[in-house]
Scaffold this motif. Structure first.
Motif, PDB file in Angstrom:
ATOM      1  N   ILE A 108       0.828  -1.212   0.000  1.00 21.34           N
ATOM      2  CA  ILE A 108       0.000   0.000   0.000  1.00 21.34           C
ATOM      3  C   ILE A 108       0.863   1.262   0.000  1.00 21.34           C
ATOM      4  O   ILE A 108       0.739   2.117  -0.867  1.00 21.34           O
ATOM      5  CB  ILE A 108      -0.962  -0.005   1.208  1.00 21.34           C
ATOM      6  CG1 ILE A 108      -1.917  -1.198   1.096  1.00 21.34           C
ATOM      7  CG2 ILE A 108      -1.738   1.308   1.287  1.00 21.34           C
ATOM      8  CD1 ILE A 108      -2.754  -1.438   2.323  1.00 21.34           C
ATOM      9  N   CYS A 109       1.776   1.362   0.986  1.00 18.16           N
ATOM     10  CA  CYS A 109       2.559   2.597   1.138  1.00 18.16           C
ATOM     11  C   CYS A 109       4.033   2.433   0.760  1.00 18.16           C
ATOM     12  O   CYS A 109       4.773   3.401   0.777  1.00 18.16           O
ATOM     13  CB  CYS A 109       2.447   3.118   2.561  1.00 18.16           C
ATOM     14  SG  CYS A 109       3.388   2.149   3.771  1.00 18.16           S
ATOM     15  N   LYS A 110       4.449   1.216   0.465  1.00 16.88           N
ATOM     16  CA  LYS A 110       5.856   0.896   0.135  1.00 16.88           C
ATOM     17  C   LYS A 110       6.794   1.053   1.319  1.00 16.88           C
ATOM     18  O   LYS A 110       7.997   1.141   1.164  1.00 16.88           O
ATOM     19  CB  LYS A 110       6.372   1.729  -1.049  1.00 16.88           C
ATOM     20  CG  LYS A 110       5.492   1.699  -2.276  1.00 16.88           C
ATOM     21  CD  LYS A 110       5.349   0.322  -2.839  1.00 16.88           C
ATOM     22  CE  LYS A 110       4.526   0.353  -4.122  1.00 16.88           C
ATOM     23  NZ  LYS A 110       3.445  -0.593  -4.138  1.00 16.88           N
ATOM     24  N   GLY A 111       6.228   1.082   2.538  1.00 14.58           N
ATOM     25  CA  GLY A 111       7.040   1.216   3.746  1.00 14.58           C
ATOM     26  C   GLY A 111       7.667  -0.099   4.169  1.00 14.58           C
ATOM     27  O   GLY A 111       7.388  -1.162   3.606  1.00 14.58           O
ATOM     28  N   ASP A 112       8.528  -0.027   5.169  1.00 12.02           N
ATOM     29  CA  ASP A 112       9.203  -1.202   5.703  1.00 12.02           C
ATOM     30  C   ASP A 112       8.219  -2.085   6.468  1.00 12.02           C
ATOM     31  O   ASP A 112       7.240  -1.595   7.042  1.00 12.02           O
ATOM     32  CB  ASP A 112      10.336  -0.792   6.646  1.00 12.02           C
ATOM     33  CG  ASP A 112      11.490  -0.152   5.901  1.00 12.02           C
ATOM     34  OD1 ASP A 112      11.678  -0.460   4.708  1.00 12.02           O
ATOM     35  OD2 ASP A 112      12.201   0.654   6.526  1.00 12.02           O
ATOM     36  N   LEU A 113       8.499  -3.378   6.484  1.00 18.89           N
ATOM     37  CA  LEU A 113       7.678  -4.355   7.181  1.00 18.89           C
ATOM     38  C   LEU A 113       8.453  -4.960   8.339  1.00 18.89           C
ATOM     39  O   LEU A 113       9.677  -5.098   8.270  1.00 18.89           O
ATOM     40  CB  LEU A 113       7.243  -5.464   6.220  1.00 18.89           C
ATOM     41  CG  LEU A 113       6.350  -5.022   5.065  1.00 18.89           C
ATOM     42  CD1 LEU A 113       6.231  -6.122   4.036  1.00 18.89           C
ATOM     43  CD2 LEU A 113       4.984  -4.616   5.569  1.00 18.89           C
ATOM     44  N   CYS A 168       0.755   1.838   7.802  1.00 19.64           N
ATOM     45  CA  CYS A 168      -0.638   1.545   7.438  1.00 19.64           C
ATOM     46  C   CYS A 168      -1.391   0.829   8.554  1.00 19.64           C
ATOM     47  O   CYS A 168      -2.606   0.677   8.464  1.00 19.64           O
ATOM     48  CB  CYS A 168      -0.681   0.663   6.196  1.00 19.64           C
ATOM     49  SG  CYS A 168      -0.005   1.429   4.731  1.00 19.64           S
ATOM     50  N   ASN A 169      -0.659   0.320   9.541  1.00 16.08           N
ATOM     51  CA  ASN A 169      -1.234  -0.493  10.612  1.00 16.08           C
ATOM     52  C   ASN A 169      -1.934  -1.728  10.045  1.00 16.08           C
ATOM     53  O   ASN A 169      -3.041  -2.075  10.442  1.00 16.08           O
ATOM     54  CB  ASN A 169      -2.173   0.324  11.495  1.00 16.08           C
ATOM     55  CG  ASN A 169      -2.463  -0.367  12.808  1.00 16.08           C
ATOM     56  OD1 ASN A 169      -1.618  -1.081  13.337  1.00 16.08           O
ATOM     57  ND2 ASN A 169      -3.656  -0.185  13.322  1.00 16.08           N
TER      58      ASN A 169
END
Length: 60
Positions: free
Chosen positions: A13-18, A40-41
């Motif tokens: 969704i946001c391309k953020g780290d997991l 994104c929670n």
């Protein structure tokens, strides 16, 4: 899922780290757990060694 994949996986969704949360693993792979995006929670399940990276509204 091999832990090395964490270097290239990103939130769809946001391309953020997991963040990897391991529930079950063997010596080479994560068998079950979750991948969590704090931006994104959202949680993405890992089942039978396969991460389900579909956005939540597209999962069964």
């Amino acid at each position: 899922m091999k832990k090395d994949l964490m270097e290239i996986l990103a939130c769809p969704i946001c391309k953020g780290d997991l963040v990897l949360n391991v529930e079950k693993e063997d010596e080479n792979e994560v068998i079950s757990g979750t991948l969590y995006c704090s931006v994104c929670n959202e949680y993405y399940p890992i089942e039978e060694g396969i991460p389900n990276m579909l956005p939540p509204d597209l999962r069964e």
